[in-house]
Design a protein around this motif. Structure first.
Motif, PDB file in Angstrom:
ATOM      1  N   ALA A  54       2.896  -2.159  -9.456  1.00  0.00           N
ATOM      2  CA  ALA A  54       1.980  -3.289  -9.315  1.00  0.00           C
ATOM      3  C   ALA A  54       1.431  -3.281  -7.885  1.00  0.00           C
ATOM      4  N   ILE A  55       0.366  -4.006  -7.669  1.00  0.00           N
ATOM      5  CA  ILE A  55      -0.235  -4.087  -6.339  1.00  0.00           C
ATOM      6  C   ILE A  55       0.496  -5.162  -5.550  1.00  0.00           C
ATOM      7  N   GLY A  56       1.009  -4.765  -4.395  1.00  0.00           N
ATOM      8  CA  GLY A  56       1.751  -5.695  -3.555  1.00  0.00           C
ATOM      9  C   GLY A  56       0.884  -6.273  -2.453  1.00  0.00           C
ATOM     10  N   CYS A  57       1.534  -6.938  -1.533  1.00  0.00           N
ATOM     11  CA  CYS A  57       0.840  -7.570  -0.406  1.00  0.00           C
ATOM     12  C   CYS A  57       0.674  -6.632   0.785  1.00  0.00           C
ATOM     13  N   GLU A  58       1.507  -5.588   0.844  1.00  0.00           N
ATOM     14  CA  GLU A  58       1.460  -4.665   1.971  1.00  0.00           C
ATOM     15  C   GLU A  58       0.134  -3.918   1.984  1.00  0.00           C
ATOM     16  N   LYS A  59      -0.483  -3.888   3.159  1.00  0.00           N
ATOM     17  CA  LYS A  59      -1.751  -3.169   3.313  1.00  0.00           C
ATOM     18  C   LYS A  59      -1.499  -1.857   4.028  1.00  0.00           C
ATOM     19  N   SER A  60      -2.446  -0.944   3.907  1.00  0.00           N
ATOM     20  CA  SER A  60      -2.319   0.369   4.535  1.00  0.00           C
ATOM     21  C   SER A  60      -3.418   0.562   5.562  1.00  0.00           C
ATOM     22  N   GLN A  61      -3.062   1.200   6.643  1.00  0.00           N
ATOM     23  CA  GLN A  61      -4.040   1.540   7.676  1.00  0.00           C
ATOM     24  C   GLN A  61      -4.733   2.860   7.365  1.00  0.00           C
ATOM     25  N   ASP A  62      -4.285   3.539   6.304  1.00  0.00           N
ATOM     26  CA  ASP A  62      -4.827   4.861   5.977  1.00  0.00           C
ATOM     27  C   ASP A  62      -6.327   4.839   5.756  1.00  0.00           C
ATOM     28  N   TRP A  63      -6.821   3.781   5.144  1.00  0.00           N
ATOM     29  CA  TRP A  63      -8.241   3.737   4.843  1.00  0.00           C
ATOM     30  C   TRP A  63      -9.049   3.194   6.019  1.00  0.00           C
ATOM     31  N   GLY A  64      -8.404   2.517   6.934  1.00  0.00           N
ATOM     32  CA  GLY A  64      -9.064   2.058   8.146  1.00  0.00           C
ATOM     33  C   GLY A  64     -10.272   1.184   7.902  1.00  0.00           C
ATOM     34  N   SER A  65     -10.287   0.475   6.794  1.00  0.00           N
ATOM     35  CA  SER A  65     -11.438  -0.359   6.474  1.00  0.00           C
ATOM     36  C   SER A  65     -10.968  -1.740   6.053  1.00  0.00           C
ATOM     37  N   ALA A  66     -11.563  -2.726   6.631  1.00  0.00           N
ATOM     38  CA  ALA A  66     -11.274  -4.096   6.210  1.00  0.00           C
ATOM     39  C   ALA A  66     -11.843  -4.281   4.810  1.00  0.00           C
ATOM     40  N   GLY A  67     -11.300  -5.203   4.088  1.00  0.00           N
ATOM     41  CA  GLY A  67     -11.824  -5.481   2.764  1.00  0.00           C
ATOM     42  C   GLY A  67     -10.969  -4.949   1.636  1.00  0.00           C
ATOM     43  N   PHE A  68      -9.979  -4.098   1.961  1.00  0.00           N
ATOM     44  CA  PHE A  68      -9.077  -3.613   0.928  1.00  0.00           C
ATOM     45  C   PHE A  68      -7.871  -4.530   0.837  1.00  0.00           C
ATOM     46  N   GLY A  69      -7.313  -4.602  -0.350  1.00  0.00           N
ATOM     47  CA  GLY A  69      -6.136  -5.434  -0.572  1.00  0.00           C
ATOM     48  C   GLY A  69      -4.858  -4.644  -0.381  1.00  0.00           C
ATOM     49  N   GLY A  70      -3.862  -4.982  -1.184  1.00  0.00           N
ATOM     50  CA  GLY A  70      -2.555  -4.347  -1.086  1.00  0.00           C
ATOM     51  C   GLY A  70      -2.547  -2.933  -1.633  1.00  0.00           C
ATOM     52  N   VAL A  71      -1.499  -2.217  -1.270  1.00  0.00           N
ATOM     53  CA  VAL A  71      -1.326  -0.825  -1.682  1.00  0.00           C
ATOM     54  C   VAL A  71      -0.483  -0.787  -2.953  1.00  0.00           C
ATOM     55  N   PHE A  72      -0.756   0.188  -3.795  1.00  0.00           N
ATOM     56  CA  PHE A  72       0.095   0.426  -4.952  1.00  0.00           C
ATOM     57  C   PHE A  72       0.240   1.923  -5.162  1.00  0.00           C
ATOM     58  N   LYS A  73       1.287   2.293  -5.893  1.00  0.00           N
ATOM     59  CA  LYS A  73       1.584   3.703  -6.113  1.00  0.00           C
ATOM     60  C   LYS A  73       0.799   4.237  -7.300  1.00  0.00           C
ATOM     61  N   VAL A  74       0.341   5.475  -7.157  1.00  0.00           N
ATOM     62  CA  VAL A  74      -0.322   6.176  -8.248  1.00  0.00           C
ATOM     63  C   VAL A  74       0.306   7.563  -8.363  1.00  0.00           C
ATOM     64  N   ASP A  75       0.356   8.057  -9.580  1.00  0.00           N
ATOM     65  CA  ASP A  75       0.858   9.400  -9.849  1.00  0.00           C
ATOM     66  C   ASP A  75      -0.317  10.222 -10.353  1.00  0.00           C
ATOM     67  N   TRP A  76      -0.818  11.132  -9.507  1.00  0.00           N
ATOM     68  CA  TRP A  76      -1.976  11.942  -9.859  1.00  0.00           C
ATOM     69  C   TRP A  76      -1.598  12.941 -10.944  1.00  0.00           C
ATOM     70  N   ILE A  77      -2.348  12.932 -12.021  1.00  0.00           N
ATOM     71  CA  ILE A  77      -2.108  13.810 -13.154  1.00  0.00           C
ATOM     72  C   ILE A  77      -3.019  15.035 -13.081  1.00  0.00           C
ATOM     73  N   ARG A  78      -4.246  14.803 -12.694  1.00  0.00           N
ATOM     74  CA  ARG A  78      -5.221  15.902 -12.606  1.00  0.00           C
ATOM     75  C   ARG A  78      -6.076  15.690 -11.369  1.00  0.00           C
ATOM     76  N   LYS A  79      -6.158  16.719 -10.545  1.00  0.00           N
ATOM     77  CA  LYS A  79      -6.960  16.685  -9.323  1.00  0.00           C
ATOM     78  C   LYS A  79      -8.016  17.763  -9.449  1.00  0.00           C
ATOM     79  N   GLU A  80      -9.144  17.384 -10.008  1.00  0.00           N
ATOM     80  CA  GLU A  80     -10.188  18.367 -10.250  1.00  0.00           C
ATOM     81  C   GLU A  80     -11.526  17.663 -10.347  1.00  0.00           C
ATOM     82  N   SER A  81     -12.545  18.286  -9.792  1.00  0.00           N
ATOM     83  CA  SER A  81     -13.891  17.737  -9.885  1.00  0.00           C
ATOM     84  C   SER A  81     -14.480  18.085 -11.258  1.00  0.00           C
TER      85      SER A  81
END
Length: 121
Positions: free
Chosen positions: A74-101
């Motif tokens: 679920a999406i929590g309250c903790e924010k991440s500095q990784d995106w360096g942009s205001a306007g994003f909410g909390g961080v949540f975990k994702v499991d990438w299944i396919r990484k392809e364009s």
């Protein structure tokens, strides 16, 4: 951690539009994502009420999908500095299944009945 798949519960799919490819790269490396607060309620609801939630990622203007992942928390309250942009909410975990364009043209046969049967892209 995501609850176990729940039988007789729907599978949900969301298209996640990113403003840039760097955000997708960060997500694929760290297994996290963050979205705008306006999306959080909808995604959290789907997470708790569905057997599984798949997120299909696309960078705006790219003409492609960059892959897809399963929402793993679920999406929590903790924010991440990784995106360096205001306007994003909390961080949540994702499991990438396919990484392809994948160009949108390969999905033009898919229509979204909840969006006036427009093409999925």
């Amino acid at each position: 951690k995501s609850p176990s798949p729940r039988q007789n519960m729907p599978v949900r799919y969301f298209i996640m539009k990113s403003s840039n490819l760097q955000n997708i790269d960060i997500s694929q490396q760290k297994g996290i994502w963050s979205t705008t607060p306006s999306n959080e309620r909808k995604l959290n609801g789907a997470f708790w009420e569905s057997s599984v939630v798949y997120l299909i990622f696309s960078v705006q203007g790219s003409g492609c999908f960059q892959g897809f992942a399963r929402m793993d928390s679920a999406i929590g309250c903790e924010k991440s500095q990784d995106w360096g942009s205001a306007g994003f909410g909390g961080v949540f975990k994702v499991d990438w299944i396919r990484k392809e364009s994948i160009p949108f043209q390969f999905a033009h046969h898919l229509l979204n009945p909840w969006n006036d049967s427009k093409k999925v892209q």
